[in-house]
Each structure stands twice: as structure tokens, then as C-alpha cells.
Design a protein around this motif. Sequence first.
Motif, short mmCIF file in Angstrom:
data_model
loop_
_atom_site.label_atom_id
_atom_site.label_comp_id
_atom_site.label_asym_id
_atom_site.label_seq_id
_atom_site.Cartn_x
_atom_site.Cartn_y
_atom_site.Cartn_z
N LEU A 78 -6.27 -5.73 -0.94
CA LEU A 78 -5.38 -6.48 -0.06
C LEU A 78 -5.72 -7.97 -0.08
O LEU A 78 -4.83 -8.82 0.09
CB LEU A 78 -5.48 -5.96 1.37
N VAL A 79 -7.00 -8.30 -0.27
CA VAL A 79 -7.40 -9.71 -0.35
C VAL A 79 -6.63 -10.42 -1.45
O VAL A 79 -6.18 -11.55 -1.29
CB VAL A 79 -8.92 -9.82 -0.60
N LEU A 80 -6.48 -9.75 -2.59
CA LEU A 80 -5.82 -10.38 -3.73
C LEU A 80 -4.30 -10.32 -3.62
O LEU A 80 -3.63 -11.35 -3.79
CB LEU A 80 -6.26 -9.71 -5.03
N ASP A 81 -3.74 -9.17 -3.34
CA ASP A 81 -2.29 -8.97 -3.45
C ASP A 81 -1.58 -8.76 -2.13
O ASP A 81 -0.36 -8.57 -2.12
CB ASP A 81 -2.00 -7.78 -4.36
N GLY A 82 -2.29 -8.78 -1.02
CA GLY A 82 -1.62 -8.61 0.26
C GLY A 82 -0.92 -7.26 0.37
O GLY A 82 -1.38 -6.25 -0.15
N ARG A 83 0.22 -7.27 1.03
CA ARG A 83 0.95 -6.02 1.27
C ARG A 83 1.42 -5.35 -0.01
O ARG A 83 1.74 -4.16 -0.02
CB ARG A 83 2.16 -6.30 2.17
N ASP A 84 1.46 -6.09 -1.11
CA ASP A 84 1.93 -5.52 -2.37
C ASP A 84 0.90 -4.62 -3.04
O ASP A 84 1.24 -3.89 -3.97
CB ASP A 84 2.31 -6.63 -3.35
N PHE A 85 -0.35 -4.67 -2.59
CA PHE A 85 -1.38 -3.91 -3.28
C PHE A 85 -1.21 -2.41 -3.01
O PHE A 85 -1.02 -1.99 -1.87
CB PHE A 85 -2.77 -4.36 -2.85
N ARG A 86 -1.31 -1.64 -4.08
CA ARG A 86 -1.11 -0.19 -3.98
C ARG A 86 -2.33 0.57 -4.48
O ARG A 86 -3.01 0.13 -5.41
CB ARG A 86 0.14 0.25 -4.77
N ALA A 87 -2.55 1.70 -3.86
CA ALA A 87 -3.61 2.59 -4.30
C ALA A 87 -3.18 3.34 -5.55
O ALA A 87 -1.98 3.42 -5.87
CB ALA A 87 -3.97 3.57 -3.20
#
Length: 409
Positions: A78-87
Motif C-alpha cells: 500500500l505504501v507504493l501503490d495505495g488503494r490500487d495494490f492487490r494481493a
Amino acid sequence: MTMTASLLVSLTLGLSAAAPDPARADEPWPAAMRSPRSADLRRAPDTTPPPDIFPLLASRCRQWASEPANPWALAHGLVLDGRDFRARGGQPAANVILARYLRRAPPQPNTAPARERLFFDARTPDGTPVEPHPALQIKSLLRAGYPLSHRFDTPGGPVAVQALVDQLKHDFRPALVANPESAWTLDALALALEPGATFRNGEGATVRIDAVMRSALAALEAAQAELSAGMRAGQAQVPKRKQGIYAHPCGGLHYFQAVTGWARHPSVRKAWRKRLDAQLEVLLYRLDSEGRQYEAALATAPFAYRLPLLVQMLKFQGHLLETLGRYRDDTGWRPTKAQRQTVERARAALEHTVRRLEDAGAFEDLPALAARQPQLALDLVGDTCHAARGEALWREAGLSVPAAPAPPR
């Protein structure tokens, strides 16, 4: 303090013999100067682009941090991509964190109003970190841009971000401000509240956020006082001995972000401007002060200690760039020419560290590293994500990847 931080302290004690002549305190330490990024900005620009470390950092962060069984790593994605980050598997990482790892406890007797407690364990039963620093997860959600109204599905029913903030308020005690572990709590409160806001904590006391943040600024000034004195005296470096800001996780850079982030409000910027400028200069001074010590330790370290030292350098340089980028976006800071040169030298230092880690094979086989040195592997994951974010914030001259806005109220 992590294993690598403890190692660095043990190696840097007694490094005064290796330090440069104090008369040359304004000269950057040599390693960073090998990079084309650090060329004299007064000369005609070099048309040869420097090696781009961002794709390597970003790809490894996204790969390593996507593991659903590691909620601490997910938070660093989340630090890098915010809400766009996916597992891994495609779900939003934040959904996985809340659905799998949020805990609930029934209301305690004799509490008013009766309410269940929402919390994250520090670690899972097998030792995987969830929230080793209090409020890390809620701070990560807010920084990623989730609004207070956003609701997550959990096995116990929907939970709004606001409910997590309310729990944070309930648990908060003003005495926590002086604790080095309070950085994430302060950051979350500063993101969720505005100047003038008050709330009642679980003891029934009224807490004024303005007073909390003023106390936090004073604590930051006290923690950086020895560095400030060394800077004013023209010392080439201030040794790290777990004192002051060095007693904080990640060298206090999260604490710096939390305190100065409050200055996103114009009224705070106006009231704090001179004090903020003074703390920024200390932060910039740290680049060379700490850089010399890392390089001196690395030059004499046994081979087995080189990788932990390089990861610690990645931690410092990546967090420093992230902190400077966030400071710019939160406060409207516009670097002077000399300050911009320091930022570019920080990027050069990070680039040099990444190349050395790459040469050491650190980015190639994380599972093997985790089997040998699990804490070092965790550090590498988190620090790679912070470094990727730090580099992203400075990739274009004076511009950043859009920062997540304050959550809507």
C-alpha cells in the motif's frame, strides 16, 4: 530495533578514526559521488540517463508484498501503490488485511458506551508480523487514500475506516507522544482529524489534537537536538549510539513524517514555519552524517555482515527520500538549489546501494534468504517498498506521483 539496526550500531561505535577531516564537513561522502546523478548541477546536463532503479524496486515490492499470508508486507505494498495494490490472487490488499487479520473482542464490563474492541495482533501465531508498530495498519489505510466512510467486509460484519479511527481515539493517551513507537498512531490521527478537533479517550479525558501535535513537534526537536548541534558546529558526522532520534524505529523517519504531515493545514504551516525549516535542515544533514558511517562500517565489516549493512542503507536512503517527498507535498516546500542537490545526492546514494544489493543477489531469491535470515528478509521487503516510493516521489524534476489526499470527512 531490527537486527540490522543493532548490527549497525555495534559496527559504527568507534568510527571516529575513519571519519573525514571535520574541515571538509560540507563535502559529501565519496560513494554517492560515483553516480552520474550527483554531477555538479551547474554544468551542462549529461545527456546519458542514469540507470533507472525504479522498475527493479517497484517490481520486487509488488512481487514480495503481495503475499496474503503476510499482512505486514501487504501494508508495505500500500505504501507504493495505495488503494490500487492487490494481493496475489487479485483481491485489493486492504480487503485481505481486514478480512483475515482484524480481531474483535467483546465489550469490557463497566465501560460506557459498551463497545467491542477492534484490533490487530502484533504477530500471527507463527510469528508473521501483522502490526509490530501500533496503528501501522490504520495509518496505512489512511495514507493509501481510503475515506473514513469506506466499509470493509469482515467475518464479523462490515467495518468502516471510521470505526478503526474511533478505536484509535479510545486507546490514545497523551503520554504516548513521547514513545518512539507512537509514529504510526500520530500519523493516523493527523490524517483523520483537522485543527481544532477534540475527542474523548477511553479514560474519559478530552484530547485536543492541536496540543498533541505541538507536543509531538517538541519531541521531534528534542530527539534531533544532538544532530542539530553537530550540524551547527560543522561536524562531519554525529555518531549513532541509539540516542535521540536513533532510538526510534527506522531512524525516526516515520515520526518525522507524522509530525510534519500535520503542516498540510495552512494554519499549522504558518505557525510552525521556522521550526519546520530547522528540522528539515537537520534531516538533510543526516544524508552525509549517516552516509559516512555506513560506508566506514561497510569497508571493515566481515563478509557475512555486508548484506545486512546494505539492507540497512536501503532502509535509511529509501525512507529519507520518501520523507523528503512527503514533506514537500504536505508543506508546500520548494527546495533551494542546494537542497535539491542534496536530494539528488540521496537518489545517487540509493542507486549505488541498490546496485550493490543487486550484485550481491539480494533481489533474486527472497525465499532462500528468508530461510537463512528471516528478519533480514522482512527488512528487505519493507525497505524495498519504501525505497520504491521514495524514488517515485522524485522521479520527475520537482514533481511527485500524486499523493493520497486526506480522507474525506
